[in-house]
Design a protein around this motif. Structure first.
Motif, PDB file in Angstrom:
ATOM      1  N   LEU A  71      14.951 -15.597  -6.792  1.00  0.00           N
ATOM      2  CA  LEU A  71      13.632 -15.245  -7.284  1.00  0.00           C
ATOM      3  C   LEU A  71      12.589 -16.209  -6.731  1.00  0.00           C
ATOM      4  O   LEU A  71      12.857 -17.390  -6.544  1.00  0.00           O
ATOM      5  CB  LEU A  71      13.619 -15.288  -8.816  1.00  0.00           C
ATOM      6  N   SER A  72      11.407 -15.710  -6.504  1.00  0.00           N
ATOM      7  CA  SER A  72      10.321 -16.521  -5.994  1.00  0.00           C
ATOM      8  C   SER A  72       9.711 -17.340  -7.128  1.00  0.00           C
ATOM      9  O   SER A  72       9.549 -16.856  -8.241  1.00  0.00           O
ATOM     10  CB  SER A  72       9.255 -15.630  -5.371  1.00  0.00           C
ATOM     11  N   ARG A  73       9.364 -18.578  -6.839  1.00  0.00           N
ATOM     12  CA  ARG A  73       8.750 -19.449  -7.838  1.00  0.00           C
ATOM     13  C   ARG A  73       7.229 -19.447  -7.742  1.00  0.00           C
ATOM     14  O   ARG A  73       6.553 -20.076  -8.523  1.00  0.00           O
ATOM     15  CB  ARG A  73       9.270 -20.876  -7.664  1.00  0.00           C
ATOM     16  N   GLU A  74       6.701 -18.744  -6.774  1.00  0.00           N
ATOM     17  CA  GLU A  74       5.250 -18.736  -6.603  1.00  0.00           C
ATOM     18  C   GLU A  74       4.733 -17.301  -6.581  1.00  0.00           C
ATOM     19  O   GLU A  74       5.468 -16.359  -6.321  1.00  0.00           O
ATOM     20  CB  GLU A  74       4.867 -19.449  -5.309  1.00  0.00           C
ATOM     21  N   LEU A  87      -7.230 -10.991   5.463  1.00  0.00           N
ATOM     22  CA  LEU A  87      -7.517 -10.209   6.662  1.00  0.00           C
ATOM     23  C   LEU A  87      -6.862  -8.829   6.619  1.00  0.00           C
ATOM     24  O   LEU A  87      -7.504  -7.816   6.867  1.00  0.00           O
ATOM     25  CB  LEU A  87      -7.053 -10.971   7.907  1.00  0.00           C
ATOM     26  N   THR A  88      -5.573  -8.788   6.276  1.00  0.00           N
ATOM     27  CA  THR A  88      -4.851  -7.523   6.316  1.00  0.00           C
ATOM     28  C   THR A  88      -4.698  -6.870   4.947  1.00  0.00           C
ATOM     29  O   THR A  88      -4.448  -5.675   4.856  1.00  0.00           O
ATOM     30  CB  THR A  88      -3.443  -7.724   6.891  1.00  0.00           C
ATOM     31  N   GLY A  89      -4.787  -7.665   3.864  1.00  0.00           N
ATOM     32  CA  GLY A  89      -4.594  -7.134   2.537  1.00  0.00           C
ATOM     33  C   GLY A  89      -3.133  -7.049   2.131  1.00  0.00           C
ATOM     34  O   GLY A  89      -2.803  -6.518   1.085  1.00  0.00           O
ATOM     35  N   TRP A  90      -2.222  -7.565   2.969  1.00  0.00           N
ATOM     36  CA  TRP A  90      -0.797  -7.519   2.671  1.00  0.00           C
ATOM     37  C   TRP A  90      -0.415  -8.721   1.822  1.00  0.00           C
ATOM     38  O   TRP A  90      -1.043  -9.775   1.879  1.00  0.00           O
ATOM     39  CB  TRP A  90       0.021  -7.531   3.941  1.00  0.00           C
ATOM     40  N   ASN A  91       0.637  -8.560   1.049  1.00  0.00           N
ATOM     41  CA  ASN A  91       1.176  -9.677   0.277  1.00  0.00           C
ATOM     42  C   ASN A  91       2.172 -10.429   1.140  1.00  0.00           C
ATOM     43  O   ASN A  91       2.895  -9.836   1.934  1.00  0.00           O
ATOM     44  CB  ASN A  91       1.878  -9.181  -0.988  1.00  0.00           C
ATOM     45  N   GLY A  92       2.237 -11.734   0.945  1.00  0.00           N
ATOM     46  CA  GLY A  92       3.175 -12.538   1.710  1.00  0.00           C
ATOM     47  C   GLY A  92       3.607 -13.758   0.938  1.00  0.00           C
ATOM     48  O   GLY A  92       2.974 -14.164  -0.029  1.00  0.00           O
ATOM     49  N   LEU A  93       4.715 -14.334   1.355  1.00  0.00           N
ATOM     50  CA  LEU A  93       5.249 -15.530   0.722  1.00  0.00           C
ATOM     51  C   LEU A  93       5.589 -16.568   1.778  1.00  0.00           C
ATOM     52  O   LEU A  93       6.000 -16.226   2.881  1.00  0.00           O
ATOM     53  CB  LEU A  93       6.538 -15.203  -0.044  1.00  0.00           C
ATOM     54  N   ALA A  94       5.433 -17.821   1.414  1.00  0.00           N
ATOM     55  CA  ALA A  94       5.883 -18.892   2.286  1.00  0.00           C
ATOM     56  C   ALA A  94       7.304 -19.306   1.913  1.00  0.00           C
ATOM     57  O   ALA A  94       7.969 -19.994   2.666  1.00  0.00           O
ATOM     58  CB  ALA A  94       4.942 -20.092   2.167  1.00  0.00           C
ATOM     59  N   ASP A  95       7.774 -18.884   0.744  1.00  0.00           N
ATOM     60  CA  ASP A  95       9.100 -19.229   0.250  1.00  0.00           C
ATOM     61  C   ASP A  95      10.123 -18.258   0.842  1.00  0.00           C
ATOM     62  O   ASP A  95      10.260 -17.123   0.390  1.00  0.00           O
ATOM     63  CB  ASP A  95       9.114 -19.155  -1.278  1.00  0.00           C
ATOM     64  N   MET A  96      10.844 -18.689   1.860  1.00  0.00           N
ATOM     65  CA  MET A  96      11.808 -17.810   2.527  1.00  0.00           C
ATOM     66  C   MET A  96      13.073 -17.597   1.702  1.00  0.00           C
ATOM     67  O   MET A  96      13.811 -16.655   1.944  1.00  0.00           O
ATOM     68  CB  MET A  96      12.175 -18.360   3.902  1.00  0.00           C
ATOM     69  N   GLN A  97      13.324 -18.460   0.725  1.00  0.00           N
ATOM     70  CA  GLN A  97      14.520 -18.283  -0.091  1.00  0.00           C
ATOM     71  C   GLN A  97      14.422 -17.018  -0.944  1.00  0.00           C
ATOM     72  O   GLN A  97      15.427 -16.429  -1.313  1.00  0.00           O
ATOM     73  CB  GLN A  97      14.752 -19.497  -0.977  1.00  0.00           C
ATOM     74  N   ALA A  98      13.227 -16.568  -1.236  1.00  0.00           N
ATOM     75  CA  ALA A  98      13.046 -15.342  -2.009  1.00  0.00           C
ATOM     76  C   ALA A  98      13.510 -14.110  -1.234  1.00  0.00           C
ATOM     77  O   ALA A  98      13.710 -13.050  -1.814  1.00  0.00           O
ATOM     78  CB  ALA A  98      11.590 -15.189  -2.416  1.00  0.00           C
TER      79      ALA A  98
END
Length: 93
Positions: A29-32, A39-50
């Motif tokens: 599970l993501s912690r953030e 710019l694009t309106g897409w969701n993204g994460l820096a946490d690759m473990q998720a």
């Protein structure tokens, strides 16, 4: 310490087969919160473990893996299938 959930893979809704439904998945599970890219309106994460999903043949194997690697987890019970018994003659009532 990472958080995870363990669940049984559900049946694919678009297929009639039950392939791979006996497998158990450990999903980190993501912690953030997922930020929105302005710019694009897409969701993204820096946490690759998720993004990591590990597949196991049994629930016990998934639990042993999580305990061995110090992962806190919760098990999501598999939903009970609801049988809808219907006869062909019911179409003409």
């Amino acid at each position: 310490m990472a958080d995870a959930r363990i669940f049984q893979r559900p049946k694919n809704a678009t297929q009639s087969g039950r392939a791979r439904t006996d497998e158990w998945v450990l999903e980190f599970l993501s912690r953030e919160k997922m930020p929105v890219d302005p710019l694009t309106g897409w969701n993204g994460l820096a946490d690759m473990q998720a993004e990591v999903k590990v597949v196991f043949p049994t629930l016990e194997a998934a639990r042993v893996y999580a305990d061995k690697h110090g992962v806190s987890y919760h098990v999501v019970p598999a939903p009970q299938p609801k049988l809808k018994l219907q006869a062909y003659a019911d179409n003409f009532r």
